[in-house]
Each structure stands twice: as structure tokens, then as C-alpha cells.
Enzyme design. Sequence first.
Site, PDB file in Angstrom:
ATOM      1  N   GLY A 229     -14.810   0.940  30.934  1.00 22.49           N
ATOM      2  CA  GLY A 229     -13.591   1.362  30.274  1.00 22.49           C
ATOM      3  C   GLY A 229     -12.468   0.360  30.475  1.00 22.49           C
ATOM      4  O   GLY A 229     -12.656  -0.710  31.063  1.00 22.49           O
ATOM      5  N   SER A 232     -11.426  -1.440  34.001  1.00 20.05           N
ATOM      6  CA  SER A 232     -12.441  -0.976  34.945  1.00 20.05           C
ATOM      7  C   SER A 232     -12.940  -2.081  35.855  1.00 20.05           C
ATOM      8  O   SER A 232     -13.566  -1.814  36.883  1.00 20.05           O
ATOM      9  CB  SER A 232     -13.631  -0.388  34.168  1.00 20.05           C
ATOM     10  OG  SER A 232     -14.238  -1.393  33.360  1.00 20.05           O
ATOM     11  N   SER A 235     -14.723  -7.272  33.077  1.00 19.01           N
ATOM     12  CA  SER A 235     -14.631  -8.720  32.852  1.00 19.01           C
ATOM     13  C   SER A 235     -14.767  -9.488  34.159  1.00 19.01           C
ATOM     14  O   SER A 235     -15.411 -10.539  34.216  1.00 19.01           O
ATOM     15  CB  SER A 235     -13.309  -9.067  32.169  1.00 19.01           C
ATOM     16  OG  SER A 235     -13.283  -8.586  30.838  1.00 19.01           O
ATOM     17  N   ALA A 252     -14.424 -16.279  23.651  1.00 18.14           N
ATOM     18  CA  ALA A 252     -13.360 -15.290  23.507  1.00 18.14           C
ATOM     19  C   ALA A 252     -13.329 -14.818  22.062  1.00 18.14           C
ATOM     20  O   ALA A 252     -13.058 -15.605  21.149  1.00 18.14           O
ATOM     21  CB  ALA A 252     -12.021 -15.909  23.897  1.00 18.14           C
ATOM     22  N   HIS A 270      -7.007 -14.131  32.351  1.00 13.40           N
ATOM     23  CA  HIS A 270      -8.441 -14.431  32.304  1.00 13.40           C
ATOM     24  C   HIS A 270      -8.684 -15.913  32.562  1.00 13.40           C
ATOM     25  O   HIS A 270      -9.608 -16.288  33.288  1.00 13.40           O
ATOM     26  CB  HIS A 270      -9.006 -14.035  30.939  1.00 13.40           C
ATOM     27  CG  HIS A 270      -9.353 -12.585  30.836  1.00 13.40           C
ATOM     28  ND1 HIS A 270     -10.618 -12.139  30.551  1.00 13.40           N
ATOM     29  CD2 HIS A 270      -8.604 -11.469  30.994  1.00 13.40           C
ATOM     30  CE1 HIS A 270     -10.625 -10.816  30.526  1.00 13.40           C
ATOM     31  NE2 HIS A 270      -9.408 -10.388  30.794  1.00 13.40           N
ATOM     32  N   ARG A 271      -7.879 -16.768  31.951  1.00 14.37           N
ATOM     33  CA  ARG A 271      -8.075 -18.210  32.109  1.00 14.37           C
ATOM     34  C   ARG A 271      -7.860 -18.656  33.549  1.00 14.37           C
ATOM     35  O   ARG A 271      -8.582 -19.506  34.069  1.00 14.37           O
ATOM     36  CB  ARG A 271      -7.131 -18.960  31.174  1.00 14.37           C
ATOM     37  CG  ARG A 271      -7.589 -18.929  29.714  1.00 14.37           C
ATOM     38  CD  ARG A 271      -6.611 -19.633  28.813  1.00 14.37           C
ATOM     39  NE  ARG A 271      -7.105 -19.698  27.449  1.00 14.37           N
ATOM     40  CZ  ARG A 271      -6.359 -19.969  26.398  1.00 14.37           C
ATOM     41  NH1 ARG A 271      -5.044 -20.180  26.556  1.00 14.37           N
ATOM     42  NH2 ARG A 271      -6.884 -20.026  25.186  1.00 14.37           N
ATOM     43  N   GLU A 282     -13.001 -19.895  21.009  1.00 16.64           N
ATOM     44  CA  GLU A 282     -12.421 -18.683  20.433  1.00 16.64           C
ATOM     45  C   GLU A 282     -13.057 -18.463  19.061  1.00 16.64           C
ATOM     46  O   GLU A 282     -12.690 -19.101  18.079  1.00 16.64           O
ATOM     47  CB  GLU A 282     -10.903 -18.826  20.324  1.00 16.64           C
ATOM     48  CG  GLU A 282     -10.216 -18.885  21.680  1.00 16.64           C
ATOM     49  CD  GLU A 282      -8.706 -18.994  21.568  1.00 16.64           C
ATOM     50  OE1 GLU A 282      -8.215 -19.223  20.447  1.00 16.64           O
ATOM     51  OE2 GLU A 282      -8.025 -18.848  22.599  1.00 16.64           O
ATOM     52  N   ASP A 300     -16.844 -12.274  25.712  1.00 17.36           N
ATOM     53  CA  ASP A 300     -15.854 -11.265  26.079  1.00 17.36           C
ATOM     54  C   ASP A 300     -14.868 -11.119  24.912  1.00 17.36           C
ATOM     55  O   ASP A 300     -13.969 -11.930  24.747  1.00 17.36           O
ATOM     56  CB  ASP A 300     -15.128 -11.690  27.341  1.00 17.36           C
ATOM     57  CG  ASP A 300     -14.371 -10.549  28.003  1.00 17.36           C
ATOM     58  OD1 ASP A 300     -14.321  -9.454  27.419  1.00 17.36           O
ATOM     59  OD2 ASP A 300     -13.820 -10.770  29.107  1.00 17.36           O
TER      60      ASP A 300
END
Length: 399
Positions: A229, A232, A235, A252, A270-271, A282, A300
Site C-alpha cells: 500500500g 508501506s 519501493s 521510472a 527516491h534518487r 523514465e 517502479d
Amino acid sequence: MDVTLLGTGAPAGLPRPDCPCAACAAAQGEDARAATALLVDGALLLDLTPGAAFAAARAGHSLAGVRQVLLSHPHDGPAVEVPAGLPQPGRVPDGRELALLTGHRVRAVALDAPGTGYAVTGPDGGRLLYVPPGGAPAGLEAPAEPYDLVLADVVGRPDALARLRAVGAAGPTTDVVAVHLDHDVPPGRELARRLAAAGARAVPDGTTLAVGSYEDVPDVPRRTLVLGGARSGKSVEAERRLESFPDVLYVATGGTRGGDTEWAARVGAHRERRPGSWRTAETCDLVPLLADEGPPLLIDCLSLWLTDAMDAVGAWDDAEWADGGERALRDRLRELTEAVRATRRTVVAVSNEVGSGIVPATASGRRYRDELGRLNAAFAAECEQVLLVVAGQALVLRG
């Protein structure tokens, strides 16, 4: 060449003295670990730790035959007493090689942190690499001959293993054993699960390993789906699974969303979390990437891929959905799952699990929920391992 692990824990041991954390509380029995020290063929001791003589005795060995004691990293706290009969500990300068009368050759390996790694070649030609805590080999050049056994801080420095793999020093048959284990990961099943995803394993203190024996090398799942979720930890779990592999391509699927500052902050977080050696693409065009040869893919996420696919077929409009949109989306989903089935790359994909919450108030929301459930099920059917992440805890559904 045989290696007995007198200890496999961090310098402070596990559990840490006076630490109230859950991992330390659970570190009992085989999961309790003394500071890492290695006894090689009874002749070479790598790192002298408190109680080394008693640890050797418990493992059925003696330190009486030790001809050389080498230290790999600075030791905090009071000096460790050298047991009677042992030579004084020393250190080999980086790049230098030490030849023992027993036929062992020890070469000092430079690190990117204080300390020294040791590459040991036995009289039988077996090769092992021992890396101290918090360090990773520096200045490696490709191609390199793979070691039979690597003992390193896989949990704390997964990039050390990635560097070895990048130059061929750790290959498919290299037995990777995690040492310097601390309270960062709950011991037992969770530790074993995380290490297996990196192609590594842990063993109890006192274990003797035969260098060159490969039967226990874990098989890394080639295709993995990580569900969860919002917030959560899915990732983080997905990224963790590939930290010990070089040249990962991070796919991405969300794009840049110009002007959306919240989205930009998420992308930035994230990066910053990802290793600097990873590349980013991307795109939502996943089928060609899956068909190509190349490094591992981290996708992701599938949820955003589905949003793009539903946009493309007009799925949000009831008339367009009925007039070929649904069929077009089914075709796209089939193409993706067939590509996952046929791919030769290592793939870790992330997706949201949204079917357990509130029923969406709109028809388009319910349609997206249903299609994401179908996509997750179809993708999972092609994966060797499927995980569900809840509150940061990964539950293995398959594999």
C-alpha cells in the site's frame, strides 16, 4: 582450504551490550554472534577478538597451530589480550603480499574506508576474500578472477558486493557469506530472506566452510513482484533487493510531472536513496526493455504504467471503453506479461495493492482498481517470487 568462523557479528557482537532493540532481544541461540574472526586451516587468524581461543575450542579447533595473526580494521575499546603462544597481531600494507610457511599467500586489498581487506590463496589453490566491517574494495580492475568464497559486510555495505560483481571478482559460483552482522536486520528468517535476495547467506558462529564448495549458494530470483500500500516501504524493499548488483537500470514510469512540487520531492527522495552507479530511464515502454539483454531492471511502478496505458486506450470514458478500449488494454497487458515471461534479465517490479481498501466512489476509480488487480495477478503469475509489504515488513507470498 577450510575456514572456521569463530564469530560472525559486528565488532560489538550481537546482541549489543545493553541494547534494548527488538533485533538484539531476538538474537538468541544460533542468532547470537561474537565479533567476526576467521581461522584459516588452523594456521592463519584474521582478526583477534575477545574469547577467540574459547570460540575455537567450541568449534573443535585449537589456536596452537596459528602462525600469523592479521588485523583488518581499527579496534575500539580496550586492547584485546593476545593468548599465550600466539604471534603478535600485525597488518599487511595495501597491495603487499605475505607468504606463509604453510603454503598460504595473503594479499592486502585496499579499501574505501579505514582498514584492510585480505585475499587468501590456500595451498590447494582455493581463493577467499575477507572484507572488514564498513568497507568496500577500492581500485578494482576488470576482468578479475572470481573468488571461491567472499566474506563481507553484505548488509551494511551491499555496494561492496556490487563492486566485486562488476569486475567479475564475485561470480555465479562464488559463495558469499555475510559477516559483521549487526542489529540493523532482525535475525533469523528475515536476515536469511534479505541475504538470499542478494545471493548471499549467513551461518552460525563456529561454522567451518570448505572453500570451493558451492552447494549452498542461494539462487537469486530472476523475476520479483513487490506489492504494498501507500508508504508501506515497498519501493525501499525493491531497491534493497538490487543494492548488491552493479549497473541496475531504474525504470521510472511516473514521468516528471512538471510543476508538481510534491511529486518532485518524491522523485528526489527516491534518487537520493539509490546507489550512484544506477542509471534511470523514465518510460512506460517496458516491452522493449524486457526484450533487450542488459543489467537488472527495477520497475517502479506498474500502477503508473497502468495509468498511462488506460489513458492511451481511453479507458476513463465509458463509450471508448466499450468501443474497443477494454480490448486494447487487455492486449497491452498480455504483451507485457508475455515479455516478462520471455525476459532473460533480472527484474524487480513494484506495484500498489489497492483492492483491500475503500471502494472508489466513481466508476472510473472502480475500473482502475479492478484493472490493477488483474495486472498484479497476471504479472505475479510470471514471477518466481512475490512479496507483500505491510508496515515495512515483507511477507513472502511466493518463492
